[in-house]
Each structure stands twice: as structure tokens, then as C-alpha cells.
Scaffold this motif. Structure first.
Motif, PDB file in Angstrom:
ATOM      1  N   UNK B  84       0.830  -1.205   0.000  1.00 33.48           N
ATOM      2  CA  UNK B  84       0.000   0.000   0.000  1.00 33.48           C
ATOM      3  C   UNK B  84       0.868   1.260   0.000  1.00 33.48           C
ATOM      4  N   UNK B  88       1.182   4.220  -2.807  1.00 38.56           N
ATOM      5  CA  UNK B  88       0.935   5.627  -2.483  1.00 38.56           C
ATOM      6  C   UNK B  88       2.113   6.507  -2.883  1.00 38.56           C
ATOM      7  N   UNK B  91       2.254   6.773  -6.724  1.00 36.39           N
ATOM      8  CA  UNK B  91       1.213   7.672  -7.236  1.00 36.39           C
ATOM      9  C   UNK B  91       1.524   9.130  -6.943  1.00 36.39           C
ATOM     10  N   UNK B  92       1.935   9.401  -5.717  1.00 35.19           N
ATOM     11  CA  UNK B  92       2.232  10.776  -5.342  1.00 35.19           C
ATOM     12  C   UNK B  92       3.404  11.312  -6.167  1.00 35.19           C
ATOM     13  N   UNK B 167       9.611  12.357  -1.281  1.00 33.74           N
ATOM     14  CA  UNK B 167       9.034  11.187  -1.952  1.00 33.74           C
ATOM     15  C   UNK B 167      10.114  10.404  -2.684  1.00 33.74           C
ATOM     16  N   UNK B 170      11.868   8.228  -0.151  1.00 30.01           N
ATOM     17  CA  UNK B 170      11.062   7.073   0.244  1.00 30.01           C
ATOM     18  C   UNK B 170      11.037   6.018  -0.850  1.00 30.01           C
TER      19      UNK B 170
END
Lengths: 233, 233
Positions: B84, B88, B91-92, B167, B170
Motif C-alpha cells: 500500500x 501511495x 502515485x504521489x 518522496x 522514500x
DNA sequence: AACGGTATGATTTTCGAAAATATGATCTGG
DNA sequence: CCAGATCATATTTTCGAAAATCATACCGTT
């Protein structure tokens, strides 16, 4: 037997550092601590009743959120404001919020609809009660925040919601900045109502259009009425 | 006269806390500290040679970046990974990076073009030298990061660039996670080259399409080869 | 044996003193 | 009178000890 008869040391089961972070955030957003103002430890120590290191931890967290500016070896200060920053925050909000509204409208279930409707209802109630200066009313602020939060809550991405929340806080600080100079709040109630209806009727394009206009007009308002505060720095 | 003959206490003119934050971030991204692993102070104290409060400050900052998970009253741990979360983050990244590429292509000047070309050149040089396991080579990691950074650097929004950087970090952690299981790196060199050309020739639509494919295929790769690590938690 | 409560040890969290660094004032030589 | 160095003060930054909290093993009762 409650032997803590003296007083509870902290707000709630959390750590002191988390509590201070929260209180400092609120105070910065509300401009109780002015943009650019130096955050000296002696002062904070007295105001918040925590030690150096605890305060430092809170300030570090807020620096990562963009509300505090950490200057290596020279302490912290409230993040300054500027026209450029206002434009950036506004643009980023539009980009993200528009996407999240679309996703929420696509994925939202009954609970989502109920949350949107009920948070708007509460917001309108509070506005009826005291329609004068909404931003000065803590309850209105919370209700307003919760309505906008509810709108995007079904988007399915905790990551994007966290980013959105940070940008919302930064934008709210600018709203507070202009609140003292704005003659009278415009018709936000009508705008919120229209956004809610577009969302509930799953009209994504309309909802997106209304949200973008809502965000941008708020930002324009700030630039107009607090402009003199944005150039000075 | 350099009386610091013993050793320099910190990396560079920064504070120790900032230095530790940086080192911890790198280590978490490189999965030297495994996802979900508890971060006990005794251990960190020994490994990084800093005191409780300094470490706490660093961990708090990383928690705000999403690389560390703070559990009130129960310490910190490396942020866990999951399918998940990977979705996320991917997508972000697509949402934001696509927008920033567009803006950069529209606004980029000569210096921007030079930065894009030269960072790609350096990246290719390093890949020629040792084409085997790029993620294990710190120089490749830096060059790769700098190329992607250069691509979006002309977007004009420090706010969005900061979000993008978080991002990216990550996502890089997920890449490291799968690096040990991926048989062989796919043809990234070609993809980077194509992206560069689309950007320099100001073909925004093509550049956006290539970037999105680049990000998504990397993510798919991680899901394929590190899938067993993502479900277990 | 199962359950609930309590004491013990491990770990985090907080604190204020001490070290490091910046800021500002004073002095000296040109 | 100005520029640069020097010292004194103000402020931040770091540290390890002490307090608070959590986890676990132990014990007595049902």
C-alpha cells in the motif's frame, strides 16, 4: 485514587514534546507568534514550561513542516512569509487538492457522504451563531478544517493527505495574517455549500472547478489585504 | 594552527543533530537499518556517538519525513514498508513529478539545459565504469539523484521541490529493498537518455509520458522482486 | 491450570548544567 | 576617525543523570 491531585503535567496521554509541538503549531498558524520572529529558548521556556531539549525537539518537527525556520547555530525563528511563498503554497494546494477531490468523489462511500454533509452542517451552524469574524472563533476554525478534510478523506492515500494537511496549515497562517485587515468575510458559506453539492452528486469536474476557485480567491484576498506585510520582510 | 588534531567532531560546519539526521537518513534509505526495525537509543548511541537528546531530535525530523515511525512512549522504529505504501508513494511521485517536469520545460533557461545534460553525462560515465550493480555504488546513487533533481530544478517552486525530494527518498528505499533480489538492472541508461532528449527539445508531453513510465516501471520492479518482503509485516 | 494484580527490570522521556558558538562592545594601530 | 583584532556577554547546542513509562516475570488466589 488520583494522587495527581496537584495537576496533570500534560494535555493527554502523549509525550510533552508532542504536546508542545501541537501548541506551538497552533500559535504559529494563528500568528500569535509573528512571521520571522526569533524563537529564543528562554522565552519559549517560560511560555511553554518545558526544557531546552524538549522545545528543540518540537521546533525541529515544525521546521520539517515548513512552519519554523532552523538557522544552524543561530537558533530558530517563525518561518517568514512572502508573496512568493504564498503563491507556491497556493499552487501546490490546487495541484494536490484537485487530485484528492477527484479520487474521493470516485471512491467515496456512504460514510464519506455523511461526513461531508455533517461537517458542513456544523460549520453552517457556527456561522449562523456568530457571522462576524469566523477566524477568531476557534470552533469555526476546527469545523472549517474538518469540512475540507472530510471532502478529501476518501482519496485512499495517507501520504497525500499528510502533504495536504501541511499545506493547509501553511495557508491558514496566511489567512490569519490578513484577517485583521480584511473588511468583511466574503460569502464562504455559499461556496462551501456549492462544493458539497457538487461532491455529493459526484460531479467531479464541477467540484474541482469550485475548489480551485475557492483556494485561489482566498489566496488573492490575502495578497490584497495583507500585501503590505508580505513585501516588508 | 589546527588544534583539532584529535579529530573533527562533526562532518562540516553544521550542528551534530543535522549531521546525525543526514547519516541516519542515508542509512535508512540504503536499508542498512531494516524497515520496521526498532531504533533503540542504546544501540544508536553506540553506533553514532551522540547523546539521547541529539538522537531524539534527529529521529523526530526523520519521522516528519516519513522515514521513521514515532510510537508515543514506546520509542521509534524504521518506517515499515508495505504494498500500500509503495503504491501511495509511486502515485504521489507521478502526480508531482509530472507537474514539475512540465513547469521546468516551460521555464528552464540555458543553465537548466546545461545541468540536465551534464548530470546525465556524469551518470552515464559511472554506468560505463561499472555497469553491474548501480545501487551499490554510492557515486551512482548521487549522480542518479542529481540527474532527476536537475530535470525538475527549474520548476520555480521550492515548496514542491521539497515534497518531491521526500518522496524520492522514500522511493529510493524501496529500490534498495529489491536490489538484492533483482537479477539484473534493466536498461535505465536508455530511459534516462530519452527523458533528457525530450526535456531539452521542450517536448513536454513526451517527457511527461517517459517520466511516468520510468517511475511506474521501477515501482513494478520493486513489487515483483521484493514482493515477499512487502506482505510479511 | 487460568486469571489478575504486583514487583522488577528495561527503555524512553525529560531536565538543567556545562560546552560550544555567535553576537556585540571595546580597544589598538594606522 | 576608521578597520581589524580581542575580549565579554548572550544564546544555542550537547551531554549524561534522573524521572517517567512500558514490558515482563512472578506470585497468590480462584
Amino acid at each position: 485514587m488520583p494522587d495527581s491531585a496537584i495537576r496533570p503535567r500534560k494535555e493527554f496521554g502523549k509525550t510533552i514534546a508532542a504536546d508542545i509541538t501541537h501548541r506551538l503549531r497552533e500559535e504559529i498558524i494563528a500568528c500569535g507568534l509573528a512571521p520571522g520572529e526569533p524563537l529564543r529558548f528562554d522565552v519559549l521556556r517560560e511560555r511553554f514550561g518545558a526544557s531546552f531539549t524538549t522545545l528543540r525537539e518540537a521546533l525541529t518537527a515544525l521546521a520539517a513542516e515548513g512552519l519554523v525556520d532552523a538557522q544552524e547555530q543561530r537558533g530558530f525563528r517563525v518561518a517568514p512569509v512572502s508573496r512568493q511563498d504564498l503563491v507556491e503554497v497556493t499552487d501546490a494546494r490546487v495541484l494536490i487538492e484537485v487530485e484528492l477531490i477527484r479520487r474521493s468523489i470516485e471512491r467515496g462511500d456512504d460514510d464519506w457522504e455523511i461526513a461531508v454533509i455533517s461537517t458542513l452542517h456544523r460549520l453552517k451552524r457556527i456561522e449562523q451563531r456568530d457571522p462576524e469574524h469566523p477566524l477568531r472563533d476557534p470552533e469555526w476554525k476546527i469545523a472549517h478544517r474538518q469540512f475540507h478534510q472530510a471532502l478529501v478523506s476518501a482519496c485512499g492515500s495517507a501520504t497525500l493527505l499528510a502533504i495536504r494537511a501541511e499545506l493547509f496549515d501553511r495557508a491558514e497562517r496566511y489567512r490569519h495574517l490578513s484577517a485583521n485587515f480584511r473588511p468583511r468575510p466574503r460569502d464562504k458559506a455559499g461556496e462551501h455549500q456549492a462544493i458539497m453539492q457538487a461532491a455529493i452528486s459526484r460531479n467531479a469536474d464541477l467540484a474541482v472547478q469550485l475548489i480551485e476557485a475557492h483556494i485561489r480567491s482566498t489566496s488573492d484576498n490575502v495578497a490584497t489585504y495583507a500585501g503590505h506585510l508580505l513585501d516588508a520582510e
